[in-house]
Design a protein around this motif. Structure first.
Motif, PDB file in Angstrom:
ATOM      1  N   ARG A   1      -8.412 -36.536  19.575  1.00 10.86           N
ATOM      2  CA  ARG A   1      -7.836 -35.890  18.365  1.00 10.86           C
ATOM      3  C   ARG A   1      -6.453 -36.721  17.937  1.00 10.86           C
TER       4      ARG A   1
ATOM      5  N   HIS B   1     -17.237 -32.938  15.277  1.00  6.87           N
ATOM      6  CA  HIS B   1     -16.671 -32.134  16.120  1.00  6.87           C
ATOM      7  C   HIS B   1     -17.373 -31.377  17.081  1.00  6.87           C
TER       8      HIS B   1
ATOM      9  N   MET C   1     -13.415 -25.636  29.447  1.00  8.12           N
ATOM     10  CA  MET C   1     -12.430 -25.668  28.278  1.00  8.12           C
ATOM     11  C   MET C   1     -11.634 -24.464  27.878  1.00  8.12           C
TER      12      MET C   1
ATOM     13  N   ALA D   1     -16.495 -32.747  25.717  1.00  8.77           N
ATOM     14  CA  ALA D   1     -15.487 -32.158  26.639  1.00  8.77           C
ATOM     15  C   ALA D   1     -16.319 -31.419  27.439  1.00  8.77           C
ATOM     16  N   SER D   2     -17.265 -30.478  27.098  1.00 10.63           N
ATOM     17  CA  SER D   2     -18.007 -29.433  27.970  1.00 10.63           C
ATOM     18  C   SER D   2     -18.791 -30.401  29.141  1.00 10.63           C
TER      19      SER D   2
ATOM     20  N   LEU E   1     -17.956 -33.848  19.834  1.00  6.45           N
ATOM     21  CA  LEU E   1     -16.462 -33.903  20.507  1.00  6.45           C
ATOM     22  C   LEU E   1     -16.374 -32.616  21.619  1.00  6.45           C
ATOM     23  N   LEU E   2     -16.925 -31.439  21.236  1.00  4.91           N
ATOM     24  CA  LEU E   2     -17.046 -30.361  22.274  1.00  4.91           C
ATOM     25  C   LEU E   2     -18.047 -30.592  23.189  1.00  4.91           C
TER      26      LEU E   2
ATOM     27  N   GLY F   1     -11.858 -31.589  30.005  1.00  2.03           N
ATOM     28  CA  GLY F   1     -12.433 -31.631  28.613  1.00  2.03           C
ATOM     29  C   GLY F   1     -11.388 -31.492  27.706  1.00  2.03           C
ATOM     30  N   ASP F   2     -10.326 -30.362  27.962  1.00  3.87           N
ATOM     31  CA  ASP F   2      -9.274 -30.279  27.182  1.00  3.87           C
ATOM     32  C   ASP F   2      -8.351 -31.236  26.897  1.00  3.87           C
TER      33      ASP F   2
ATOM     34  N   ILE G   1     -10.328 -33.868  24.531  1.00  2.00           N
ATOM     35  CA  ILE G   1     -10.217 -33.557  23.234  1.00  2.00           C
ATOM     36  C   ILE G   1      -8.777 -33.676  22.580  1.00  2.00           C
TER      37      ILE G   1
END
Length: 123
Positions: free
Chosen positions: A21, A31, A1, A38-39, A34-35, A13-14, A17
């Motif tokens: 969102r 959150h 990310m 994405a990772s 969510l991270l 991942g970006d 997200i």
């Protein structure tokens, strides 16, 4: 990310997200999940690229053919991603104003309706 600030999303991942969102409203405690999702997506992408380069079969320490350990790692990462997404209660497309708690309540109501009609889990 790798995306910081107002830079356009560059990794899977970006992009994930950014899309989530736009689509959902997350509670503050969600959150971290969510991270994590994405990772995990970024790690899956890296492993898929490495597997495409090395192939599904590699040479072992004594020169024997063996299954590339990335295959097992990819499987584990995909399961991890599914578990994190389930914790976020992400199912299909939902209105942005719907909170995860509301999505969970909708899922419970759907399961109850399916149970009433004898088709548990939509079967």
């Amino acid at each position: 990310m790798a995306t910081q600030g107002n830079d356009p999303p560059t990794s899977a991942g970006d992009l994930f997200i950014a899309r989530m969102r736009e689509t959902y409203d997350f509670e503050p405690h969600e959150h971290a999940l969510l991270l994590a999702a994405a990772s995990t997506l970024d790690e899956i992408g890296s492993m898929e690229q490495a597997l495409a380069t090395s192939g599904p079969v590699i040479k072992g320490s004594t020169g024997q053919d063996r299954v590339n350990p990335l295959i097992g790692a990819l499987s584990n990462h995909r399961l991890t991603l599914l578990r994190v997404l389930r914790q976020l209660n992400i199912e299909g497309e939902a209105p942005a104003q719907q909170t995860p708690a509301q999505r969970a309540a909708s899922a419970k109501a759907r399961d109850a309706a399916n149970a009433r009609w004898g088709n548990a889990r939509g079967a």
